[in-house]
Design an enzyme around this catalytic site. Sequence first.
Site, PDB file in Angstrom:
ATOM      1  N   GLY A  10       0.818  -1.201   0.000  1.00 46.08           N
ATOM      2  CA  GLY A  10       0.000   0.000   0.000  1.00 46.08           C
ATOM      3  C   GLY A  10       0.853   1.253   0.000  1.00 46.08           C
ATOM      4  O   GLY A  10       2.093   1.202  -0.039  1.00 46.08           O
ATOM      5  N   ALA A  73      -5.334  -2.690   5.790  1.00 49.60           N
ATOM      6  CA  ALA A  73      -6.678  -2.196   6.100  1.00 49.60           C
ATOM      7  C   ALA A  73      -7.530  -2.170   4.840  1.00 49.60           C
ATOM      8  O   ALA A  73      -7.007  -2.138   3.721  1.00 49.60           O
ATOM      9  CB  ALA A  73      -6.617  -0.794   6.704  1.00 49.60           C
ATOM     10  N   THR A  75      -9.613   0.391   3.123  1.00 52.59           N
ATOM     11  CA  THR A  75      -9.702   1.846   3.221  1.00 52.59           C
ATOM     12  C   THR A  75     -10.695   2.472   2.247  1.00 52.59           C
ATOM     13  O   THR A  75     -10.859   3.690   2.254  1.00 52.59           O
ATOM     14  CB  THR A  75      -8.318   2.482   2.993  1.00 52.59           C
ATOM     15  N   ASP A 115      -8.610   9.776  10.666  1.00 55.26           N
ATOM     16  CA  ASP A 115      -9.406  10.908  11.132  1.00 55.26           C
ATOM     17  C   ASP A 115     -10.895  10.608  11.099  1.00 55.26           C
ATOM     18  O   ASP A 115     -11.699  11.268  11.770  1.00 55.26           O
ATOM     19  CB  ASP A 115      -9.116  12.147  10.269  1.00 55.26           C
ATOM     20  N   TYR A 138     -16.552   2.646   7.692  1.00 58.15           N
ATOM     21  CA  TYR A 138     -15.093   2.701   7.731  1.00 58.15           C
ATOM     22  C   TYR A 138     -14.614   3.223   9.080  1.00 58.15           C
ATOM     23  O   TYR A 138     -13.768   2.607   9.742  1.00 58.15           O
ATOM     24  CB  TYR A 138     -14.578   3.590   6.591  1.00 58.15           C
TER      25      TYR A 138
END
Length: 301
Positions: A10, A73, A75, A115, A138
């Site tokens: 990634g 992950a 994402t 965030d 998410y």
Amino acid sequence: MRLLITGSRGQLGNELRRCLETMTAEIGPIPEEYRGAEVDYVDYDTLDIADVRAVNTWFEEHGPYDVVVNCAAITNVDGCEADEQGAYRVNARGAENVARGAEACGGKIVHISTDYVFPGDDPEPRVETDKPHPISAYGRTKMTGELLVADACERSFIVRTAWLYGYVGKNFAKTMLRLAREHGKISVVADQYGNPTSANDLAYEILKLALTEKYGVYHCTNNGTCSWFDFASAVVDSAGVPCEKKPLSSAEYKERFPQSANRPTYSSLDNARLREAIGDEMRPWQEALATYMDNLPRLDG
């Protein structure tokens, strides 16, 4: 020193590899403690972190590790909304599996979060002690992952970042460039605010932080706040691509894409704890992006 990096193909995984192999980042040199480090780089085809047996076997056969960096992950924010159970499998339980492996071999774990654990309803940058309240699948799966990692490994760093872009793989900046070149125009949400973050800068700070024993939750983004429209405009302007730039409201975007996930209106992060622990060397987002745009033709992959 021995390290394990999951999600190694990634954006962040690639920049960690670049930093460790060259012993330098765009901010500056990597700490000497990493020179000659043995690093195992794994991705989904090598290790499915959601498979607890596979994770346990990996640690038994390849460990122990001094530092584990979990970059793996799901994402895709809209994809998570469509399959929250699948996202939970990786973002929560998978993260827990890796953290338990780190704990069992006496290592530290740096777990990457987001965030989007915040709702974005307060127009002030969030600090680490603010209470998360995600508004998307998410965000929910990542928040649960934070809790599970902290519970599974006492030597854990939870590092929240935002709006990440790197040289390898897909990201918002590359997408904007492609759309601008192909269509001569872009339409971008202008009322959602956050911090564009260089994966190279983030990798640098992660490697510094991992040398400490100051465990806990950290925010780590490039400094300064902008909208997605501001970010997109800076990208295409820096590349010198002539294009029409149209700002959209979140409501207009939702009308175009009704199945899209809800996103925070204001999810800017303040690197407060990072400043206290190791010093905040993250660059202003405009400076980091300028370097990225200069290097992208050579490093794009």
